[in-house]
Design a protein around this motif. Sequence first.
Motif, mmCIF file in Angstrom:
data_model
loop_
_atom_site.group_PDB
_atom_site.id
_atom_site.type_symbol
_atom_site.label_atom_id
_atom_site.label_comp_id
_atom_site.label_asym_id
_atom_site.label_seq_id
_atom_site.Cartn_x
_atom_site.Cartn_y
_atom_site.Cartn_z
ATOM 1 N N ALA B 88 0.841 -1.206 0.000
ATOM 2 C CA ALA B 88 0.000 0.000 0.000
ATOM 3 C C ALA B 88 0.872 1.250 0.000
ATOM 4 C CB ALA B 88 -0.920 -0.012 1.223
ATOM 5 N N GLU B 261 -10.662 2.903 -8.159
ATOM 6 C CA GLU B 261 -10.920 4.213 -8.743
ATOM 7 C C GLU B 261 -9.796 5.201 -8.409
ATOM 8 O OE1 GLU B 261 -14.534 5.929 -7.411
ATOM 9 O OE2 GLU B 261 -14.441 7.591 -8.819
ATOM 10 N N THR B 262 -9.268 5.075 -7.202
ATOM 11 C CA THR B 262 -8.183 5.951 -6.765
ATOM 12 C C THR B 262 -7.139 5.122 -6.018
ATOM 13 O OG1 THR B 262 -9.261 6.360 -4.649
ATOM 14 C CG2 THR B 262 -9.755 7.914 -6.433
ATOM 15 N N GLN B 264 -6.434 5.582 -3.043
ATOM 16 C CA GLN B 264 -7.075 5.355 -1.745
ATOM 17 C C GLN B 264 -7.909 4.068 -1.749
ATOM 18 O OE1 GLN B 264 -8.874 8.933 -0.270
ATOM 19 N NE2 GLN B 264 -10.471 7.814 0.761
ATOM 20 N N GLN B 265 -8.712 3.885 -2.805
ATOM 21 C CA GLN B 265 -9.562 2.689 -2.884
ATOM 22 C C GLN B 265 -8.720 1.419 -2.978
ATOM 23 O OE1 GLN B 265 -12.798 2.822 -2.400
ATOM 24 N NE2 GLN B 265 -12.787 5.050 -2.313
ATOM 25 N N ARG B 267 -5.582 0.996 -1.970
ATOM 26 C CA ARG B 267 -4.909 0.787 -0.688
ATOM 27 C C ARG B 267 -5.854 0.170 0.342
ATOM 28 N NH1 ARG B 267 -1.545 6.408 0.277
ATOM 29 N NH2 ARG B 267 0.517 5.597 -0.243
ATOM 30 N N LEU B 268 -7.057 0.738 0.426
ATOM 31 C CA LEU B 268 -8.016 0.227 1.410
ATOM 32 C C LEU B 268 -8.361 -1.237 1.132
ATOM 33 C CD1 LEU B 268 -10.413 3.262 1.923
ATOM 34 C CD2 LEU B 268 -8.981 2.191 3.659
#
Lengths: 66, 574
Positions: B88, B261-262, B264-265, B267-268
């Motif tokens: 991540a 999508e990003t 962030q998505q 990584r989560l």
Amino acid sequence: MNARGSDVGGRGSEMGKDRDAAGSAPTPDSRQTTPAEPDWPILYATVLAELVILIVAFYAFTKAFA
Amino acid sequence: MRPVDWIVLIGTLVTIVSYGVWKGRHRKNLDGYLLAGRQLQWPTIALSIMATQASAITFLSTPGQAYADGMRFVQFYLGLPIAMVLLAIVAVPIYHRLKVYTAYEYLETRFGPKTRVVTASLFLAQRGVSTGLTVYAPAVIVSLLLGWNIHVTNIGIGLLVIAITVGGTKAVSRTHVHQLLIALAGMAVALTIAIHSLPTDVSLLDALHVAGKMGRLNVIDFSFDLKTPYNFWSGIIGGTLLMLSYFGCDQSQVQRYLTGETVQQSRLGLLINGMIKVPMQFFILFVGAMVFVFFQFTAPPLFFNSAARNKVVKTRYASQYAALEQTHAATFASKRNGMREMLAAMHTGDSARADAVAARVRALQTTDANTHKAAADLIAKADPAADTNDTNYVFLSFVIGFFPAGVVGLLLAAIFCAAMSATASGLNALSSTSVVDVYRRFISCDANDRDCVRMSKMLTVFWGLVSIGVGEFASHVGSLIEAVNRFGSFFYGTILGVFVLAFFFSKVGDIAAVSGAVVGQIAVGLCAIFTNTAYLWWNVVGCVVGVVAAVVIQTFLLGVGSRVSGVEASNLGP
């Protein structure tokens, strides 16, 4: 660089042809789905802390029923 | 199989495949087809990542592993959360920034075409065979225990997966969610039935004591031994490198979080996987431990592979096998009495007597293991082609023999769903790598998106047929989950080494990276052939030797200024 290197920049326009991207749904670039950036160091620490807790719990489990 | 089981099984499979086909409509460009338009959110990504790793082998073989060897296999996954955090931080931002389709595409921007070709080829070879095993594994077990034709089952599973995967990555990821949930629901039902099927005077706490005294709750072992396959150290060190390689460099997983999508998505998705995976594996192994307890009070067959047993009793070894079955039955009766005596001592608080009886029962367990070994030898004599490792048959034998009507169908549906989810990711990644790293890079550089999507679909079918073909020839692979992981570990360390060079060694160029990979792979080969080192350590050997060799070659043979292609890693770093 290579043949594919030039494709990277051009892919944005190609994405418009995708039904999901160009149809009723908004394009990824125009969407605002992530209002707040998570606090990443805390999230990373949480994942690792959970691992430590699991290892301790598993060890206790092993010893309890050995 | 009763009619209601058929209804549940066929109904579930038809629903899942129809949903996948429906979700895969109208993908006309490469981004939409290979990366779901980069629109997926973290819940779908996380479940898709988990479904990709959790194949049918996970649900069939892992409980058997716990039955035969205890729960220590969970230590294999201890490095996974660490790997998720590292990926991540390091890999996800780079892959997203470069908008690559495959992990190997990134290596060309960093090193040059040679490294991309070598790593993509290693991936295609390794994943091509592994995907075949993920089709074959459930096919052989289900067909043997239910009397189905192995070829029809193997081809049937393969064709169902092809039908979903041709729809592209979005279809694969969306169906993953449902497949994983069905598979986990099936395991939850199995655990419930296993516990409820225990004798009424045996509580869950008693069951835990029985499993623990018989060495089946050996979850954590801190002793350091390079020859022990699963202990804390091999899990944390070797497991971390294996998971870094699997999730960071294996396209079947990279493709899952490239759909985010990003950053962030994505990584989560990885981090949630890091939090759920270890407890999930513990849960699946715990099911196996409870099946073990169940068979301490209900007589198990001498050999769980009933097809092999049915063959040997028709040969000249029948009388010898019958004698072994009698010995097994007598040992089981003594063991069961010992278990009850041990539990009675525990209930009265006489721990000294309980320990003494437990030692006696463990001795009986060893006697029974020797009887089992003799039965396996006899089966091998009667039919040299027979699978003499019955670990993979334990769980399904339990399901078929003791589950009520309808639930057998649900469990079979769960196993088929797991088979389809892992195989679909494999085919999806094989097709993507073939198109992006081979076809569009070297064969048809000016191919437009429509051509590439068409080629992706054709290559999905091609790799699907290859997987079916591998399944047709696969046999004698022992514990299937271990076979797949051993095979992966043979290549993953080397591939990870190349990515470590890409991320952290900016002075190393294309030739040194490829040379390092070759040296690392030779080192793994020597280690596998000439030492007894447990396979998780192969990942460490391949990675460390590859990186050191590349740095040495670059520094002393090529010189730091001789990089021939690629861009500075510092420009690509997180």
